[in-house]
Scaffold this motif. Structure first.
Motif, PDB file in Angstrom:
ATOM      1  N   SER A  56      42.945  50.142  35.683  1.00  0.00           N
ATOM      2  CA  SER A  56      43.704  48.966  35.241  1.00  0.00           C
ATOM      3  C   SER A  56      43.200  47.712  35.951  1.00  0.00           C
ATOM      4  CB  SER A  56      45.205  49.165  35.513  1.00  0.00           C
ATOM      5  OG  SER A  56      45.429  49.379  36.897  1.00  0.00           O
ATOM      6  N   ASP A  57      43.619  46.572  35.445  1.00  0.00           N
ATOM      7  CA  ASP A  57      43.217  45.279  35.988  1.00  0.00           C
ATOM      8  C   ASP A  57      43.995  45.001  37.269  1.00  0.00           C
ATOM      9  OD1 ASP A  57      42.445  42.706  36.494  1.00  0.00           O
ATOM     10  OD2 ASP A  57      43.418  41.824  34.738  1.00  0.00           O
ATOM     11  N   PRO A  58      43.326  44.719  38.400  1.00  0.00           N
ATOM     12  CA  PRO A  58      44.046  44.440  39.653  1.00  0.00           C
ATOM     13  C   PRO A  58      45.048  43.296  39.529  1.00  0.00           C
ATOM     14  CG  PRO A  58      41.703  44.753  40.085  1.00  0.00           C
ATOM     15  CD  PRO A  58      41.860  44.716  38.605  1.00  0.00           C
ATOM     16  N   CYS A  59      44.783  42.351  38.652  1.00  0.00           N
ATOM     17  CA  CYS A  59      45.703  41.217  38.507  1.00  0.00           C
ATOM     18  C   CYS A  59      47.039  41.639  37.910  1.00  0.00           C
ATOM     19  CB  CYS A  59      45.069  40.125  37.648  1.00  0.00           C
ATOM     20  SG  CYS A  59      43.599  39.368  38.404  1.00  0.00           S
ATOM     21  N   SER A  60      47.124  42.846  37.362  1.00  0.00           N
ATOM     22  CA  SER A  60      48.382  43.339  36.803  1.00  0.00           C
ATOM     23  C   SER A  60      49.128  44.243  37.770  1.00  0.00           C
ATOM     24  CB  SER A  60      48.102  44.109  35.498  1.00  0.00           C
ATOM     25  OG  SER A  60      47.368  45.298  35.768  1.00  0.00           O
ATOM     26  N   ILE A  64      50.067  41.887  43.626  1.00  0.00           N
ATOM     27  CA  ILE A  64      48.776  41.192  43.557  1.00  0.00           C
ATOM     28  C   ILE A  64      48.916  39.960  42.656  1.00  0.00           C
ATOM     29  CG2 ILE A  64      46.343  41.363  42.926  1.00  0.00           C
ATOM     30  CD1 ILE A  64      47.112  43.077  45.296  1.00  0.00           C
ATOM     31  N   LYS A  65      48.464  38.840  43.166  1.00  0.00           N
ATOM     32  CA  LYS A  65      48.456  37.612  42.368  1.00  0.00           C
ATOM     33  C   LYS A  65      47.037  37.071  42.349  1.00  0.00           C
ATOM     34  CE  LYS A  65      53.258  36.338  43.334  1.00  0.00           C
ATOM     35  NZ  LYS A  65      53.727  36.541  41.960  1.00  0.00           N
ATOM     36  N   CYS A  66      46.590  36.624  41.182  1.00  0.00           N
ATOM     37  CA  CYS A  66      45.220  36.147  41.009  1.00  0.00           C
ATOM     38  C   CYS A  66      45.207  34.663  40.684  1.00  0.00           C
ATOM     39  CB  CYS A  66      44.516  36.926  39.887  1.00  0.00           C
ATOM     40  SG  CYS A  66      44.341  38.695  40.226  1.00  0.00           S
ATOM     41  N   ASP A  67      44.065  34.041  40.934  1.00  0.00           N
ATOM     42  CA  ASP A  67      43.893  32.642  40.576  1.00  0.00           C
ATOM     43  C   ASP A  67      43.450  32.559  39.118  1.00  0.00           C
ATOM     44  OD1 ASP A  67      41.199  33.309  40.494  1.00  0.00           O
ATOM     45  OD2 ASP A  67      40.736  32.417  42.434  1.00  0.00           O
ATOM     46  N   PRO A  68      43.297  31.366  38.554  1.00  0.00           N
ATOM     47  CA  PRO A  68      42.910  31.246  37.132  1.00  0.00           C
ATOM     48  C   PRO A  68      41.590  31.900  36.788  1.00  0.00           C
ATOM     49  CG  PRO A  68      43.771  29.159  37.954  1.00  0.00           C
ATOM     50  CD  PRO A  68      43.640  30.055  39.141  1.00  0.00           C
ATOM     51  N   ARG A  69      40.744  32.172  37.781  1.00  0.00           N
ATOM     52  CA  ARG A  69      39.459  32.829  37.512  1.00  0.00           C
ATOM     53  C   ARG A  69      39.570  34.346  37.581  1.00  0.00           C
ATOM     54  NH1 ARG A  69      36.280  30.097  42.234  1.00  0.00           N
ATOM     55  NH2 ARG A  69      38.215  30.768  43.193  1.00  0.00           N
ATOM     56  N   SER A  71      40.475  36.107  40.068  1.00  0.00           N
ATOM     57  CA  SER A  71      40.053  36.600  41.371  1.00  0.00           C
ATOM     58  C   SER A  71      41.295  36.750  42.234  1.00  0.00           C
ATOM     59  CB  SER A  71      39.060  35.627  42.011  1.00  0.00           C
ATOM     60  OG  SER A  71      38.549  36.157  43.207  1.00  0.00           O
ATOM     61  N   VAL A  72      41.384  37.825  43.001  1.00  0.00           N
ATOM     62  CA  VAL A  72      42.586  38.123  43.783  1.00  0.00           C
ATOM     63  C   VAL A  72      42.796  37.043  44.836  1.00  0.00           C
ATOM     64  CG1 VAL A  72      43.686  39.749  45.340  1.00  0.00           C
ATOM     65  CG2 VAL A  72      42.393  40.587  43.390  1.00  0.00           C
ATOM     66  N   GLN A  73      44.004  36.449  44.820  1.00  0.00           N
ATOM     67  CA  GLN A  73      44.316  35.359  45.729  1.00  0.00           C
ATOM     68  C   GLN A  73      45.394  35.726  46.747  1.00  0.00           C
ATOM     69  OE1 GLN A  73      45.961  31.847  43.813  1.00  0.00           O
ATOM     70  NE2 GLN A  73      44.907  30.492  45.241  1.00  0.00           N
ATOM     71  N   LYS A  74      46.377  36.527  46.338  1.00  0.00           N
ATOM     72  CA  LYS A  74      47.479  36.877  47.231  1.00  0.00           C
ATOM     73  C   LYS A  74      47.756  38.374  47.159  1.00  0.00           C
ATOM     74  CE  LYS A  74      49.651  32.399  46.355  1.00  0.00           C
ATOM     75  NZ  LYS A  74      50.857  31.696  45.852  1.00  0.00           N
ATOM     76  N   VAL A  75      47.990  38.977  48.334  1.00  0.00           N
ATOM     77  CA  VAL A  75      48.395  40.382  48.438  1.00  0.00           C
ATOM     78  C   VAL A  75      49.727  40.394  49.172  1.00  0.00           C
ATOM     79  CG1 VAL A  75      47.839  42.642  49.363  1.00  0.00           C
ATOM     80  CG2 VAL A  75      46.016  41.201  48.433  1.00  0.00           C
ATOM     81  N   CYS A  92      39.285  41.887  53.609  1.00  0.00           N
ATOM     82  CA  CYS A  92      38.592  40.617  53.850  1.00  0.00           C
ATOM     83  C   CYS A  92      37.316  40.480  53.029  1.00  0.00           C
ATOM     84  CB  CYS A  92      38.280  40.458  55.340  1.00  0.00           C
ATOM     85  SG  CYS A  92      39.755  40.172  56.346  1.00  0.00           S
ATOM     86  N   SER A  93      37.020  41.484  52.214  1.00  0.00           N
ATOM     87  CA  SER A  93      35.883  41.348  51.302  1.00  0.00           C
ATOM     88  C   SER A  93      36.267  40.615  50.025  1.00  0.00           C
ATOM     89  CB  SER A  93      35.322  42.735  50.951  1.00  0.00           C
ATOM     90  OG  SER A  93      36.259  43.475  50.191  1.00  0.00           O
ATOM     91  N   LEU A  94      37.564  40.316  49.864  1.00  0.00           N
ATOM     92  CA  LEU A  94      38.023  39.561  48.699  1.00  0.00           C
ATOM     93  C   LEU A  94      37.741  38.078  48.938  1.00  0.00           C
ATOM     94  CD1 LEU A  94      41.470  41.334  48.163  1.00  0.00           C
ATOM     95  CD2 LEU A  94      39.275  41.870  47.105  1.00  0.00           C
ATOM     96  N   PRO A  95      36.878  37.450  48.182  1.00  0.00           N
ATOM     97  CA  PRO A  95      36.417  36.096  48.509  1.00  0.00           C
ATOM     98  C   PRO A  95      37.471  35.005  48.351  1.00  0.00           C
ATOM     99  CG  PRO A  95      35.543  36.780  46.381  1.00  0.00           C
ATOM    100  CD  PRO A  95      36.209  37.988  46.972  1.00  0.00           C
ATOM    101  N   SER A  96      38.497  35.234  47.510  1.00  0.00           N
ATOM    102  CA  SER A  96      39.471  34.175  47.227  1.00  0.00           C
ATOM    103  C   SER A  96      40.820  34.418  47.887  1.00  0.00           C
ATOM    104  CB  SER A  96      39.671  34.023  45.709  1.00  0.00           C
ATOM    105  OG  SER A  96      38.456  33.709  45.073  1.00  0.00           O
TER     106      SER A  96
END
Length: 619
Positions: A56-60, A64-69, A71-75, A92-96
C-alpha cells in the motif's frame, strides 16, 4: 509504412511507472524497517486500520502524513503501546521528514548517533517512554529543530551542546537522570524549559523567567535562584618554575610602570613651558570660531551617495575637552575613536523631526549608525548621565548604544548599523505581503517584552522611549527585532481627543511621573494597528486610530485587517483579540491605558493560542 510495434508502448509505460514509484518504494521500505523495530516485530493486528504493509501507499498509513509531492513529512505514533527500539538510521533516510512524534509508548534502548541525519526535523518528541543512555551529541546538528521533548525517560549523562541549535524554542527534559551542568541556552528565545528532577550540578544559568519550578529536584545546583551560594572555583596548582616566572614578570611590570610615570611627568613639564607663550594666541582665536563643536555636513536629500563628510573642528581648549567620544561597553565594537568618525565617509539615511540618521562607513568594511539630535535643551552633564544609564539596561530586543558624544550644540549617539532595515520597511515595502500573521504576532511580543524591560529598569529615572514608531524598530543580522533610539528625546506624544478622535489634545497626564511611559503605550498601540491593518501611519497615528475606531464602531469586521493576512487564512478571532489590545493602548485617557506588563501578558496569551492551534493543525 514503418512504425513502432503496438506491444512496445505498454512495456514503456510499465517501466515508466516503476521508475516513478522507486522513491516511494524506498520510503516504504525504510518505514517498514523502522516500524518493525519500534513495535518489536509485533505489528498491530488491525492491519486494515494501520495499513502498514508492503503493498500500500505509505501516505495512506495511519500516523503518516505526506507533503504535496507524496514524500513522507510527518511520523506521528503516540499512545500505541509500542515497546521496541528506535531505528534512527531508517527513519532519518526519509529526506522530507520534519516531525517525529513517538511519545507515550514503552520504547526502550538508546538513541543512536544517526539521529543527527534527520536534518529537516523541527519537532522531536521522545517523551514518556523508557529510553536510556546518553542523548547523542549529534542532536546538536539538528539546526532546524524547534521543539525537543525527552522528559519522563531514563536518559543519563551530560546533555549535548543544544545551545548550537539557535532556533530551539522548547526543551523539556524533566524526570530523567541527566548529570553535569545545565547548558547555557539563549534563554531569551526559549518559550518552554524544564530540567527538574535530574542530577544536574553547578551554577544555575540566568533563567529567572522560568522560575524555580523549572529546576526542582537537582540537589547539586547552586546560585541565587536556589538560594545556595556556589563554592569558589579551586585554584589551579602551579609549578615552582611558573610561580618564579610570574614573580619576575610582576616586578618587571612595577619597574616599567615607574619609568612610564617618570617619562610622563617630564614630558608634561617640558610641554607646559612651551605652551605658556602661546596662551594669548589661543585666546585670540576663540572669537573666530563659529561653533565649539564638530559638525556633520548634511545634504538636502533624504539619501545621498557615500562621500567624505565635511567637518569643522574648533581649536579652543573648551572644544578639545568636549570632543571626546564616550564609549559604552559593547562586545560588537572592541575599539572606536572619535577621530575615526570624523574621517569616515557618511551617508544620510533620513531626517526626522528630532534629528538626522547617518550611516558611517569604515575602511575595514564595518558600519555604524550615528543619530544626530537637534533642539534638545538638556545639559551635557544630564545627557551623559542619561546615556550611561540607558547603556546599562540591556535586553535582546533593545538595540544597545555603542557610544555617544555631547557638546553644547551637538549630540551624537552611535549604534551598530543594522543592514536589514526597519519594521516600517518590512510592513510597507515591496514584500510586505510575505509578512505573515505568525511573524507579526512574534514582532508584537518582542517589542512589548523589550519595552517592558526598559520601563522597569528606567522607571525611577523617568526615562521612556519618547519616540516609539515602526521606523525605530530595526532588524538585526539574525532578523530579530530590536527597539532603537531608546530615550533620545523627552517627548510626550499628544493624545487624541475623546470626541471622534478628530482633534489633537495634550495628554492630561503630562508632567506626572508616568507620563512618558503612558505615551510609549499609545505609540506601541499605533504599531499594533500598523501590524494588523498594514496601513501607513500619518499624523502621529491619529488618522489610523480614527479610521479603526470608525470601523469598530460599526461592528467587528475583517475590513479593518490587512487583506494579506485575511487571504493567508489568519485567525480572525486572534486578530480581533490583538486589535482589542491595541485599542486599550490608544485609549484617549492615559489613566485608562494598561501598563506594559499587562500588555505583554495579553499578547503572549494570544501568541500561545496561535502556536497551540498551529501545532494541532500540523499534527
Amino acid at each position: 509504412m514503418g512504425g513502432i510495434p503496438f506491444w512496445v508502448l505498454p512495456i514503456f509505460l510499465i517501466l515508466l511507472l516503476q521508475s516513478a514509484n522507486s522513491a516511494d518504494d524506498g520510503e516504504r521500505k525504510a518505514l517498514l524497517s523502522f516500524f518493525d523495530e519500534l513495535s518489536n516485530g509485533n505489528r498491530p493486528t488491525d492491519i486494515s486500520f494501520f495499513g502498514w504493509n508492503s503493498s500500500s501507499d505509505p501516505c495512506s498509513w495511519q500516523g503518516i502524513k505526506c507533503d504535496p509531492r507524496s514524500s513522507v513529512q510527518k511520523v506521528i505514533l503516540q499512545n500505541l503501546g509500542l515497546s521496541g527500539t528506535l531505528n534512527s538510521s531508517s527513519i532519518c533516510s526519509l529526506p522530507s521528514l520534519t516531525v517525529l512524534l513517538v511519545q507515550n509508548n514503552s520504547i526502550n534502548g538508546e538513541i543512536s548517533l544517526e539521529i543527527g541525519n534527520c536534518k529537516g526535523l523541527t519537532r522531536l518528541f521522545l517523551n514518556d517512554n523508557s529510553f536510556s543512555g546518553k542523548l547523542p551529541d549529534s542532536i546538536s546538528r539538528l539546526i532546524n529543530l524547534k521543539r525537543l521533548y525527552v522528559s519522563n525517560n531514563n536518559f543519563s549523562g551530560d546533555l549535548p551542546d543544544l545551545a548550537k541549535i539557535s532556533g530551539l524554542i522548547s526543551f523539556l527534559a524533566q524526570n530523567n537522570q541527566f548529570t553535569g551542568e545545565i547548558p547555557k541556552f539563549d534563554f531569551s528565545n526559549l518559550e518552554e524549559f524544564n530540567v527538574s528532577f535530574n542530577n544536574f550540578s553547578g551554577p544555575v544559568p540566568e533563567l529567572d523567567r522560568f522560575g524555580k519550578n523549572s529546576i526542582l529536584g537537582n540537589r547539586g545546583l547552586c546560585g541565587n535562584l536556589v538560594s545556595i551560594v556556589c563554592p569558589p572555583s579551586p585554584p589551579q596548582k602551579m609549578s615552582s618554575k611558573k610561580r618564579l616566572g610570574e614573580r619576575f614578570l610582576m616586578f618587571l611590570g612595577y619597574i616599567l610602570l615607574a619609568l612610564v610615570f617618570i617619562v610622563f611627568f617630564a614630558f608634561k613639564l617640558i610641554f607646559s613651558k612651551k605652551t605658556d607663550g602661546k596662551v594669548d594666541d589661543v585666546e585670540k582665536k576663540k572669537a573666530a570660531v563659529n561653533s565649539p563643536v564638530t559638525r556633520i555636513n548634511e545634504s538636502s536629500d533624504n539619501k545621498t551617495p557615500a562621500s567624505r563628510s565635511e567637518y569643522s573642528i574648533a581649536s579652543s581648549n573648551e572644544s578639545a575637552q568636549m570632543s571626546s567620544l564616550v564609549v559604552v561597553t559593547n562586545p560588537a565594537m572592541k575599539e572606536i575613536r572619535f577621530d575615526d568618525l570624523l574621517r569616515a565617509p557618511a551617508e544620510l539615511l533620513g531626517r526626522g523631526r528630532y534629528g538626522s540618521l547617518y550611516k558611517v562607513m569604515f575602511d575595514d568594511g564595518s558600519n555604524l549608525a550615528v543619530k544626530r539630535i537637534k533642539d534638545w535643551a538638556i545639559s551635557s552633564e544630564d545627557f551623559q548621565k542619561r546615556m550611561s544609564t540607558i547603556g546599562q539596561a540591556k535586553h535582546p530586543n533593545v538595540l544597545p548604544v555603542v557610544a555617544f558624544y555631547c557638546a553644547k550644540q551637538e549630540k551624537l549617539v552611535v549604534y551598530e548599523y543594522q543592514q536589514n532595515g526597519s519594521l516600517f520597511k518590512l510592513l510597507h515595502g515591496s514584500v510586505s505581503g510575505a509578512f505573515d500573521w505568525g511573524s507579526r504576532l512574534s514582532v508584537a511580543s518582542s517589542i512589548a517584552e523589550g519595552l517592558a524591560f526598559m520601563h522597569k529598569e528606567l522607571y525611577e529615572e523617568g526615562i521612556a522611549h519618547g519616540n516609539l514608531k515602526s521606523s525605530n524598530i530595526v532588524m538585526t543580522k539574525n532578523m530579530d527585532l530590536c527597539i532603537s533610539e531608546y530615550g533620545l528625546m523627552e517627548v510626550d506624544s499628544p493624545t487624541p481627543s475623546p470626541v471622534g478622535l478628530a482633534n489633537k489634545s495634550i495628554d492630561p497626564s503630562r508632567g506626572r511621573p508616568n507620563s512618558p511611559f503612558k505615551a510609549d503605550l499609545y505609540n506601541f498601540g499605533v504599531i499594533l494597528l500598523e501590524l494588523l491593518t498594514g496601513k501607513l501611519v500619518q499624523n502621529n497615528g491619529f488618522d489610523l486610530a480614527k479610521w479603526v475606531h470608525s470601523v469598530v464602531k460599526e461592528e467587528w469586521t475583517v475590513e479593518v485587517f490587512d487583506k494579506a493576512l485575511v487571504m493567508d487564512g489568519a485567525s480572525e478571532e486572534r486578530m480581533v483579540n490583538l486589535l482589542q489590545v491595541a485599542l486599550k493602548c490608544i485609549n484617549p485617557s492615559p489613566e485608562a491605558r494598561p501598563n506594559i506588563n499587562q500588555v505583554v501578558t495579553m499578547i503572549n496569551t494570544i501568541k500561545e493560542e496561535e502556536e497551540r492551534s498551529s501545532f494541532l493543525s500540523e499534527a
